[in-house]
Design a protein around this motif. Structure first.
Motif, PDB file in Angstrom:
ATOM      1  N   PHE A   1       0.927  -1.387  -0.011  1.00  0.00           N
ATOM      2  CA  PHE A   1       0.067  -0.016  -0.010  1.00  0.00           C
ATOM      3  C   PHE A   1       0.977   1.246   0.069  1.00  0.00           C
ATOM      4  O   PHE A   1       1.965   1.028   0.004  1.00  0.00           O
ATOM      5  CB  PHE A   1      -1.105  -0.085   1.118  1.00  0.00           C
ATOM      6  N   HIS A   2      -0.105   2.520   0.220  1.00  0.00           N
ATOM      7  CA  HIS A   2       0.982   3.767  -0.193  1.00  0.00           C
ATOM      8  C   HIS A   2       1.925   3.954   1.029  1.00  0.00           C
ATOM      9  O   HIS A   2       1.413   4.210   2.117  1.00  0.00           O
ATOM     10  CB  HIS A   2       0.195   4.739  -0.745  1.00  0.00           C
ATOM     11  N   TRP A   3       3.388   4.258   0.754  1.00  0.00           N
ATOM     12  CA  TRP A   3       4.052   4.912   1.867  1.00  0.00           C
ATOM     13  C   TRP A   3       3.526   6.242   2.172  1.00  0.00           C
ATOM     14  O   TRP A   3       3.633   6.642   3.283  1.00  0.00           O
ATOM     15  CB  TRP A   3       5.463   4.821   1.300  1.00  0.00           C
ATOM     16  N   ASP A   4       2.911   6.807   1.522  1.00  0.00           N
ATOM     17  CA  ASP A   4       2.671   8.375   1.630  1.00  0.00           C
ATOM     18  C   ASP A   4       1.341   8.364   2.880  1.00  0.00           C
ATOM     19  O   ASP A   4       1.537   8.913   3.794  1.00  0.00           O
ATOM     20  CB  ASP A   4       1.662   8.915   0.488  1.00  0.00           C
ATOM     21  N   TYR A   5       0.623   7.136   2.609  1.00  0.00           N
ATOM     22  CA  TYR A   5      -0.432   6.961   3.452  1.00  0.00           C
ATOM     23  C   TYR A   5       0.008   6.851   4.949  1.00  0.00           C
ATOM     24  O   TYR A   5      -0.173   7.343   6.120  1.00  0.00           O
ATOM     25  CB  TYR A   5      -1.421   5.835   3.209  1.00  0.00           C
ATOM     26  N   LEU A   6       1.026   5.845   5.051  1.00  0.00           N
ATOM     27  CA  LEU A   6       1.642   5.655   6.314  1.00  0.00           C
ATOM     28  C   LEU A   6       2.315   6.678   6.940  1.00  0.00           C
ATOM     29  O   LEU A   6       2.401   7.175   8.132  1.00  0.00           O
ATOM     30  CB  LEU A   6       2.998   4.486   5.823  1.00  0.00           C
ATOM     31  N   ASN A   7       3.194   7.362   5.920  1.00  0.00           N
ATOM     32  CA  ASN A   7       3.860   8.468   6.381  1.00  0.00           C
ATOM     33  C   ASN A   7       3.030   9.777   7.110  1.00  0.00           C
ATOM     34  O   ASN A   7       3.170  10.236   8.236  1.00  0.00           O
ATOM     35  CB  ASN A   7       4.679   9.136   5.207  1.00  0.00           C
ATOM     36  N   GLU A   8       2.014  10.061   6.460  1.00  0.00           N
ATOM     37  CA  GLU A   8       0.934  11.005   6.830  1.00  0.00           C
ATOM     38  C   GLU A   8       0.463  10.506   8.234  1.00  0.00           C
ATOM     39  O   GLU A   8       0.217  11.382   9.230  1.00  0.00           O
ATOM     40  CB  GLU A   8      -0.075  11.268   6.025  1.00  0.00           C
ATOM     41  N   ALA A   9       0.185   9.168   8.251  1.00  0.00           N
ATOM     42  CA  ALA A   9      -0.733   8.785   9.498  1.00  0.00           C
ATOM     43  C   ALA A   9       0.314   8.696  10.779  1.00  0.00           C
ATOM     44  O   ALA A   9      -0.230   8.982  11.857  1.00  0.00           O
ATOM     45  CB  ALA A   9      -1.190   7.324   9.166  1.00  0.00           C
ATOM     46  N   MET A  10       1.482   8.782  10.333  1.00  0.00           N
ATOM     47  CA  MET A  10       2.465   8.739  11.656  1.00  0.00           C
ATOM     48  C   MET A  10       3.044  10.224  11.871  1.00  0.00           C
ATOM     49  O   MET A  10       3.894  10.227  12.478  1.00  0.00           O
ATOM     50  CB  MET A  10       3.649   7.890  11.170  1.00  0.00           C
ATOM     51  N   GLY A  11       2.537  11.182  10.856  1.00  0.00           N
ATOM     52  CA  GLY A  11       2.886  12.529  11.323  1.00  0.00           C
ATOM     53  C   GLY A  11       4.246  12.957  10.725  1.00  0.00           C
ATOM     54  O   GLY A  11       5.063  13.641  11.040  1.00  0.00           O
ATOM     55  N   ARG A  12       4.265  12.442   9.551  1.00  0.00           N
ATOM     56  CA  ARG A  12       5.488  12.640   8.374  1.00  0.00           C
ATOM     57  C   ARG A  12       6.797  12.592   9.170  1.00  0.00           C
ATOM     58  O   ARG A  12       7.741  13.416   9.121  1.00  0.00           O
ATOM     59  CB  ARG A  12       5.286  14.121   8.009  1.00  0.00           C
ATOM     60  N   PRO A  13       7.320  11.391   9.676  1.00  0.00           N
ATOM     61  CA  PRO A  13       8.467  11.023  10.193  1.00  0.00           C
ATOM     62  C   PRO A  13       9.587  11.014   8.716  1.00  0.00           C
ATOM     63  O   PRO A  13      10.788  11.060   8.900  1.00  0.00           O
ATOM     64  CB  PRO A  13       8.725   9.804  10.616  1.00  0.00           C
ATOM     65  N   ASN A  14       9.177  10.803   7.660  1.00  0.00           N
ATOM     66  CA  ASN A  14       9.837  10.844   6.319  1.00  0.00           C
ATOM     67  C   ASN A  14      10.823   9.799   6.519  1.00  0.00           C
ATOM     68  O   ASN A  14      12.109   9.919   6.094  1.00  0.00           O
ATOM     69  CB  ASN A  14      10.544  12.056   6.261  1.00  0.00           C
ATOM     70  N   ILE A  15      10.741   8.687   7.047  1.00  0.00           N
ATOM     71  CA  ILE A  15      11.677   7.346   7.012  1.00  0.00           C
ATOM     72  C   ILE A  15      10.821   6.100   6.251  1.00  0.00           C
ATOM     73  O   ILE A  15       9.752   5.862   6.230  1.00  0.00           O
ATOM     74  CB  ILE A  15      11.730   6.825   8.253  1.00  0.00           C
ATOM     75  N   VAL A  16      11.862   5.461   5.486  1.00  0.00           N
ATOM     76  CA  VAL A  16      11.426   4.282   4.737  1.00  0.00           C
ATOM     77  C   VAL A  16      12.307   3.105   5.329  1.00  0.00           C
ATOM     78  O   VAL A  16      13.346   3.237   6.068  1.00  0.00           O
ATOM     79  CB  VAL A  16      11.649   4.304   3.251  1.00  0.00           C
ATOM     80  N   GLY A  17      11.897   1.734   5.095  1.00  0.00           N
ATOM     81  CA  GLY A  17      12.516   0.596   5.606  1.00  0.00           C
ATOM     82  C   GLY A  17      13.811   0.174   4.742  1.00  0.00           C
ATOM     83  O   GLY A  17      14.899   0.269   5.200  1.00  0.00           O
ATOM     84  N   MET A  18      13.708   0.341   3.546  1.00  0.00           N
ATOM     85  CA  MET A  18      14.774   0.084   2.496  1.00  0.00           C
ATOM     86  C   MET A  18      14.267   0.379   1.360  1.00  0.00           C
ATOM     87  O   MET A  18      13.216   0.755   1.045  1.00  0.00           O
ATOM     88  CB  MET A  18      15.231  -1.265   2.784  1.00  0.00           C
ATOM     89  N   TYR A  19      15.469   0.667   0.403  1.00  0.00           N
ATOM     90  CA  TYR A  19      15.158   0.911  -1.023  1.00  0.00           C
ATOM     91  C   TYR A  19      15.355  -0.392  -1.716  1.00  0.00           C
ATOM     92  O   TYR A  19      16.222  -1.194  -1.468  1.00  0.00           O
ATOM     93  CB  TYR A  19      16.249   2.212  -1.562  1.00  0.00           C
ATOM     94  N   PHE A  20      14.721  -0.574  -2.702  1.00  0.00           N
ATOM     95  CA  PHE A  20      14.765  -1.474  -3.755  1.00  0.00           C
ATOM     96  C   PHE A  20      15.132  -0.771  -5.359  1.00  0.00           C
ATOM     97  O   PHE A  20      14.469   0.052  -5.672  1.00  0.00           O
ATOM     98  CB  PHE A  20      13.399  -2.225  -4.159  1.00  0.00           C
ATOM     99  N   ILE A  21      16.468  -1.435  -5.687  1.00  0.00           N
ATOM    100  CA  ILE A  21      16.706  -0.746  -7.160  1.00  0.00           C
ATOM    101  C   ILE A  21      16.631  -2.076  -7.971  1.00  0.00           C
ATOM    102  O   ILE A  21      17.166  -3.082  -7.850  1.00  0.00           O
ATOM    103  CB  ILE A  21      18.015  -0.018  -6.991  1.00  0.00           C
ATOM    104  N   ARG A  22      16.171  -1.621  -9.190  1.00  0.00           N
ATOM    105  CA  ARG A  22      16.516  -2.505 -10.752  1.00  0.00           C
ATOM    106  C   ARG A  22      17.719  -1.817 -11.182  1.00  0.00           C
ATOM    107  O   ARG A  22      17.767  -0.731 -11.473  1.00  0.00           O
ATOM    108  CB  ARG A  22      15.148  -2.398 -11.425  1.00  0.00           C
ATOM    109  N   ILE A  23      18.607  -2.805 -11.521  1.00  0.00           N
ATOM    110  CA  ILE A  23      19.645  -2.449 -12.194  1.00  0.00           C
ATOM    111  C   ILE A  23      19.712  -3.117 -13.572  1.00  0.00           C
ATOM    112  O   ILE A  23      19.029  -4.071 -13.850  1.00  0.00           O
ATOM    113  CB  ILE A  23      21.035  -2.800 -11.272  1.00  0.00           C
ATOM    114  N   ASP A  24      20.757  -2.648 -14.433  1.00  0.00           N
ATOM    115  CA  ASP A  24      20.651  -2.778 -16.012  1.00  0.00           C
ATOM    116  C   ASP A  24      20.982  -4.189 -15.968  1.00  0.00           C
ATOM    117  O   ASP A  24      20.307  -4.924 -16.830  1.00  0.00           O
ATOM    118  CB  ASP A  24      21.517  -1.910 -16.526  1.00  0.00           C
ATOM    119  N   ARG A  25      22.153  -4.536 -15.656  1.00  0.00           N
ATOM    120  CA  ARG A  25      22.630  -6.050 -15.970  1.00  0.00           C
ATOM    121  C   ARG A  25      23.348  -6.786 -14.553  1.00  0.00           C
ATOM    122  O   ARG A  25      23.792  -6.035 -13.748  1.00  0.00           O
ATOM    123  CB  ARG A  25      23.879  -5.842 -16.672  1.00  0.00           C
ATOM    124  N   ALA A  26      22.927  -8.004 -14.457  1.00  0.00           N
ATOM    125  CA  ALA A  26      23.388  -8.725 -13.081  1.00  0.00           C
ATOM    126  C   ALA A  26      24.852  -8.478 -13.203  1.00  0.00           C
ATOM    127  O   ALA A  26      25.259  -8.375 -11.677  1.00  0.00           O
ATOM    128  CB  ALA A  26      22.964 -10.101 -13.373  1.00  0.00           C
TER     129      ALA A  26
END
Ligand SMILES: Nc1ncnc2c1ncn2[C@@H]1O[C@H](COP(=O)(O)OP(=O)(O)O)[C@@H](O)[C@H]1O
Ligand SMILES: [Mg+2]
Lengths: 228, 377
Positions: B180-205
Motif C-alpha cells: 500500500f502507499h507509503w504516503d499514507y503510512l507517512n501521513e498517518a504517522m505524522g510525517r517522520p519521512n523514513i522508509v525501511g529500505m530501497y529496492f533498485i533495479r539495475i541494468d545487468r546482473a
C-alpha cells in the motif's frame, strides 16, 4: 463357349541384371479354357514359375499380350491388381508359405480379412474349406504342428476360401512324400471336377500330370506344341 | 490385422522384449534429461532474471532510512528504477496468519519489481488513490480477496490500523506480498519521512557489484551508512552457468534419441527383412502395399510406445515421488514431469517407431512379389 480364362500371345519375359539378360519366356502363346486343369512341365529353369507368376498377376511381362479372366492384368495398378488377386486368384506354393504365427484357421481366414464379410460369415467360409481339405480337426494347430501334407492342404484351403476362379499351384507336391502328394493332387483334382475350378499347376512330377486335363511342356522359355 | 501385428511381436519374444526394454531405458534417460532441462530453465521463466538490489542500513536491516535518499540512489549509473519498501507487519483478521505487507512507493514499485504484472487500469487505480492497495495473486487467492474489498491491517507495531481498498492483483514476482502507499503510512504517522529500505533495479546482473559499491559510497561516513545487496545475484550467475549445462543436456539428449533410433531401426530392420517373403505371400493373397506398411509400422510403434510408456511412466513416478523440488528449491524449481515433457518424449518415441521401421517396411511393401517369393526357401 465361354471366354478363355487365360489368353496369352507372343508373351516374353526378360530379366535384366546389370549387364546380362535372361530370356525366361520367349514368345509364348497359350490359351486356358474354363474348367481346364493345365499341367505345366519342364526342366528346372525353363520358365514355369515365371509364366505362372505373370498369369497370377504377381509379375509383369516384358512383351506380348496377356488377358486373364478378360482383364488386361499387365496394365493394372499395383493396388487394383492386389484386389483382383484377392477375388480371382488362389495361390498354392511349393513351400506352403503359411504364416507361422497364425493357426490353420487364421491362415485360411487371411484373404477374407480384405473382404466385407462379417466375422460370422468368415467363420463359415473358413470352416467349410478346412472341411473340404479334410482338416476340420486341425483348425487351431499352428503350421509347425502340422505335417507337410497337412500344411499344403491348409494352403489349398487358404487359396480356395475366397472362391477364386483360377487356382495356380507352383510345384505343390515338390516338398511332399508320395502319399501326401497323392492326397494333395486328389484334392486339386476334386476342385477341378466337382467345383469346376480352373487350375494351372507347375510340376516336374510325372505322376501329377495324370490328374491334369491338359499338359504342356516348357523348355528354355519356349512352350512346346501340344502333344496330341 | 491387429492380431497379426500382435502375433508377430510375440514371434520373437526375446527380440521384442529387448527392443522394448532398450526403448524403456533410453526413454527413461531421455525424460530425465528433459525434466532437468526444463527445471533448469524455470528460474528464467519466472522473471527472476530481472536483477534487483536491496539498499538497507549497514547497521541493520530493520533500521529506518531517510526518505530523501531516493533521488541520490536513482542517479547512480546503472540504476534503472528505484522504489522504497517499508515493512509494516500487520495482519488481516487472524494474528497467526502472517504475510508480507509493505508500504511502498506506489509510483515506482512496479518499475522495480518488473517481474510482477498488473493490468494497466488496476495500476492506475492503485497509484491514484491514497488508501489503495495491491496484492499478489497467490496471497489474494489464499484470502479470497477480490478487487474492491476493504482490508484493514491490524496489530502493527506502527500503532495505526490502515483501512485500505484492494485496487489491483498482480501476478509474477513476490506474489505473496501486499503493498500500500507509503504516503499514507507517512501521513498517518505524522510525517517522520523514513522508509525501511530501497529496492533498485539495475541494468545487468554483472554490474551488481559495481553498482552496490557506488551506492554505498554515497552514504559512507554519514550516520546512515548503507549496505547494498543483490537479491538474486547468486541465482543469476547460476542461471548463466545453467545455460551451458542445458546445452550439454540438449546434446546428450539428442545422442540418446539417436541411439534409440539406431536400436529400434536395427531390430525392426532385421525382423522385417526376415519376413519380406511373408509379406510377399500376404500380398499374393491380395494385401496391398499399404496393408503391409501398416502391419510393420504398427508393430514397430507398438514396441516403441510400450517401451516409452514404461520409461516415461517410470520417470514420472520416480520424480514425482522423490519430490526433488523440495531439495533444490532454488534452482530445480520444478523437477517433475510436465505435460509438455511427457508429450515431447512420447512424440520422440512415435517418430522413432515410424522412422526406424519406415525404410525396411517400405521395401517389403514395394518389392517385386515374384522375386521376394523366389528366395523363400
Ligand atoms: N528375378 C530374376 N532375376 C533374374 N533371373 C531370373 C529371375 N527369376 C527367374 N530368373 C531366371 O529365369 C529363368 C526361369 O526361371 P523360373 O521361371 O524360375 O524357372 P522354373 O520355375 O521353370 O524352374 C531361370 O533361368 C531363372 O534363373
Ligand atoms: Mg519354379
Amino acid at each position: 463357349m465361354a471366354e478363355p480364362v487365360v489368353q496369352i500371345s507372343e508373351l516374353s519375359k526378360v530379366f535384366r541384371r546389370d549387364s546380362f539378360e535372361v530370356r525366361a519366356l520367349d514368345r509364348i502363346d497359350l490359351t486356358v479354357e474354363p474348367g481346364d486343369f493345365l499341367c505345366l512341365m519342364g526342366p528346372s529353369g525353363s520358365g514355369k514359375t515365371t509364366l505362372l507368376n505373370i498369369i497370377a498377376g504377381i509379375d509383369r511381362p516384358t512383351d506380348g499380350a496377356l488377358q486373364v479372366l478378360g482383364e488386361d492384368v499387365a496394365e493394372m495398378s499395383e493396388d487394383r491388381l492386389a484386389a483382383w488377386r484377392n477375388v480371382h486368384i488362389g495361390f498354392v506354393f511349393q513351400t506352403f508359405n503359411l504364416i507361422p504365427v497364425l493357426t490353420a484357421y487364421e491362415n485360411v481366414e487371411l484373404p477374407l480379412l480384405l473382404t466385407k464379410l462379417s466375422g460370422e460369415e468368415r467363420k463359415q467360409h473358413v470352416l467349410a474349406v478346412l472341411k473340404l481339405v479334410g482338416l476340420e480337426d486341425r483348425i487351431h494347430h499352428y503350421p509347425r504342428q502340422l505335417s507337410g501334407g497337412q500344411e499344403q492342404r491348409v494352403a489349398i484351403a487358404r487359396a480356395m476360401v475366397t472362391d477364386p476362379t483360377l487356382l495356380v499351384a507352383d510345384e505343390p507336391t515338390g516338398d511332399l512324400d508320395a502319399h501326401s502328394a497323392e492326397e494333395v493332387l486328389e484334392i486339386l483334382s476334386r476342385l477341378n471336377t466337382e467345383f469346376k475350378k480352373t487350375i494351372i499347376m507347375v510340376t516336374h512330377d510325372p505322376r501329377a500330370a495324370k490328374h491334369a486335363t491338359v499338359t504342356r511342356h516348357l523348355e528354355k522359355g519356349q512352350l512346346l506344341p501340344p502333344e496330341s | 490385422m491387429w492380431r497379426l501385428v500382435w502375433k508377430n511381436l510375440l514371434r520373437n519374444k526375446r527380440r521384442s522384449f529387448l527392443t522394448g526394454s532398450s526403448v524403456a531405458v533410453s526413454l527413461f534417460l531421455l525424460s530425465s534429461l528433459a525434466i532437468v532441462y526444463t527445471a533448469l530453465g524455470t528460474p528464467l521463466q519466472h522473471g527472476d532474471a530481472i536483477p534487483i538490489m536491496m539498499v538497507h542500513r549497514a547497521a541493520g536491516i530493520v533500521l529506518p532510512m531517510t526518505a530523501g535518499h531516493r533521488a541520490r540512489i536513482a542517479a547512480v549509473p546503472g540504476v534503472v528504477a528505484t522504489s522504497s519498501l517499508t515493512w509494516f507487519g500487520g495482519y488481516w483478521k487472524d494474528p497467526s496468519d502472517q504475510f508480507g505487507n509493505f508500504a511502498v512507493d506506489a509510483d515506482t514499485i512496479f518499475d522495480v519489481q518488473a517481474a510482477s504484472r498488473i493490468a494497466p487500469e488496476q495500476l492506475a487505480a492503485f497509484k491514484g488513490e491514497r488508501t489503495a492497495a495491491v496484492a499478489g495473486k497467490q496471497l489474494a487467492d489464499k484470502h479470497q480477496w477480490k478487487i474492491g474489498d476493504r482490508i484493514t491491517l491490524l496489530g502493527s507495531m506502527w500503532g495505526i490500523t490502515p483501512e485500505l481498498t484492494l485496487r489491483g492483483i498482480f501476478t509474477g514476482g513476490p506474489e505473496d506480498q501486499f503493498w500500500f502507499h507509503w504516503d499514507y503510512l507517512n501521513e498517518a504517522m505524522g510525517r517522520p519521512n523514513i522508509v525501511g529500505m530501497y529496492f533498485i533495479r539495475i541494468d545487468r546482473a554483472e554490474n551488481a557489484a559495481r553498482i552496490g559499491q557506488a551506492v554505498d559510497k554515497l552514504f559512507r561516513n554519514t550516520d546512515t551508512e548503507t549496505k547494498t545487496e543483490s537479491l538474486n545475484a547468486f541465482l543469476l550467475s547460476f542461471v548463466s552457468l545453467l545455460g551451458n549445462v542445458r546445452l550439454i543436456i540438449l546434446a546428450i539428449g539428442s545422442a540418446v534419441g539417436f541411439a534409440i533410433l539406431l536400436i529400434v531401426a536395427n531390430s525392426m530392420g532385421m525382423s522385417i527383412r526376415e519376413r519380406t517373403a511373408e509379406a510377399a505371400v500376404l500380398r499374393s493373397l491380395g494385401f496391398r502395399s499399404g496393408h503391409i506398411l501398416r502391419l510393420f509400422l504398427g508393430e514397430s510403434l507398438l514396441v516403441t510406445l510400450a517401451g516409452a510408456l514404461l520409461g516415461v511412466g517410470g520417470a514420472t513416478l520416480l520424480y514425482d515421488s522423490l519430490a526433488l523440488s523440495q531439495i533444490g528449491q532454488f534452482v530445480f524449481a520444478d523437477m517433475r514431469m510436465r505435460p509438455e515433457t511427457l508429450v515431447f518424449c512420447m512424440g520422440v518415441s512415435l517418430i522413432v517407431g515410424l522412422a526406424a521401421a519406415g525404410l525396411p517396411a517400405y521395401r517389403a511393401a514395394k518389392t517385386n512379389i515374384a522375386e521376394a517369393l523366389r528366395y523363400v526357401g
